[in-house]
Enzyme design. Sequence first.
Site, short mmCIF file in Angstrom:
data_model
loop_
_atom_site.label_atom_id
_atom_site.label_comp_id
_atom_site.label_asym_id
_atom_site.label_seq_id
_atom_site.Cartn_x
_atom_site.Cartn_y
_atom_site.Cartn_z
N THR A 251 -5.30 19.78 35.58
CA THR A 251 -6.08 20.67 34.89
C THR A 251 -7.09 21.08 35.95
O THR A 251 -7.73 22.29 35.87
CB THR A 251 -6.59 20.12 33.63
OG1 THR A 251 -5.70 19.83 32.55
CG2 THR A 251 -7.41 21.28 33.03
N LYS B 16 -0.99 7.37 31.06
CA LYS B 16 -1.39 8.35 30.51
C LYS B 16 0.15 9.24 30.27
O LYS B 16 0.77 9.44 31.43
CB LYS B 16 -2.28 9.50 31.15
CG LYS B 16 -2.24 10.83 30.89
CD LYS B 16 -3.08 11.82 31.63
CE LYS B 16 -3.01 13.53 31.28
NZ LYS B 16 -3.68 14.33 32.18
N THR C 95 -6.17 12.10 26.40
CA THR C 95 -6.49 12.77 27.71
C THR C 95 -6.30 14.42 27.31
O THR C 95 -5.09 14.93 27.38
CB THR C 95 -5.86 12.57 28.72
OG1 THR C 95 -6.14 11.06 29.21
CG2 THR C 95 -6.61 13.20 30.20
N TYR D 17 0.09 8.18 35.67
CA TYR D 17 0.05 9.21 34.81
C TYR D 17 1.60 9.93 34.85
O TYR D 17 2.16 10.11 36.02
CB TYR D 17 -0.67 10.32 35.81
CG TYR D 17 -0.68 11.73 35.44
CD1 TYR D 17 -0.49 12.24 34.08
CD2 TYR D 17 -0.91 12.54 36.29
CE1 TYR D 17 -0.24 13.42 33.90
CE2 TYR D 17 -0.97 14.06 35.96
CZ TYR D 17 -0.78 14.37 34.76
OH TYR D 17 -0.76 15.67 34.37
#
EC number: 4.3.3.7
Length: 294
Positions: A47, A163, A205, A135
Site C-alpha cells: 500500500t 499476514k 492489517t 507476508y
Amino acid sequence: MHNIFKGLITALITPFKDNKLDLYALERIVKHQIKHEVDAVLIAGSTGESSSLSFEEYKLLLQTSVEIVNKCIPIISGCSSNNTTYARALAAESTKIGVDGFMASPPSYVKPTQHGIYKHFEALHEACNLPIMLYSAPTRSGVDFSDETILRLSKLPRILALKDCGVDLERPLRIRATVKKDFNILTGNDEVVLAFNAQGGVGWTSVASNIVPNICKELLEKWNKNDTKGALEIHQKLLPLYTALFVESNPIPIKYAAHYLGLCENEIRPPLTEASDSAKKQIENIITSLSIKI
C-alpha cells in the site's frame, strides 16, 4: 520477545508531491493514526508503493516516520524484495533506523521453491534482531508459503507472525494447530476480517484504516469483547467502502480517498496511475454516505 504483530495495523500509504516524498503530508497521515490509537503502522508495504522507492527514499521515509511516532506506537517496515541481498539490506537499515519489526513476502517474479523461500527468510532472520512478520500475498508474489514452510519458519525465534492476504479461510485453523502458541496470524484483507479472526486470527492489517482508523478500531474492539452483533453491524456498514477501495489496484483508490479527505496529494507513481473518473465517483459517494471526515 514481545509480539507487536496483533490488533489493528494500518498499512500506510506513502504521500508524494512533485515526485518526491511529501514529509508534511506524512506527518498528517501518521498523526491521524496515532490520534485514533491503532496498534501499529506498517511503512513501505504494498500500500506504501514500496517498489517505487529508491533506497535513499526508503531510509528517509522510515527515519521521518520514527521521528513522528516518537515511540507512541510500533512501526513495522516492509522489507520485501525478489533479491535476497537487497532484502537483507532493507532489514539491516530498518534495524539501524529503529523500527520495531519488519514484514516481508516471498520473492516475487522469480518463483522460488519452498526451500528457496525458507532460505530467503533464514537470511533475513540472520541479518537483524527485529521481530519478523511473514507476508503471504500470492496474487502479488506469484508464489506462497506452504503450511509446512510456515511451520519451519515459525521455529526461528524472531519470526512471530503471518499476514495472510490469501482467500483460504481454513488456513488460520490449520496453522494454529501446528505453530508455537505465541505465533500470531492476521488477515490483510479488509472484507474478511471477522471471518478470518473467527478461524483463529488475532488481528488485521488494514488498507481502509488509512481513512477510518477509528471505525476499524471500534470494530475490532467489539469483536474482541465478544460483541459479535456490534462488530457485524460495523463490518456491514464498511463493506461498500472495502469494495470501493479495491475497485482498482491497491493503492490507487485509497490514495485518492486520502486526497479527497485532505491528507495528501493524489500523486501515485508509475506504472500505477490515478483512479479513473468512475472509481473516483464511487469513492466520493461512499465517503459522503458514511460521513467520513479527518
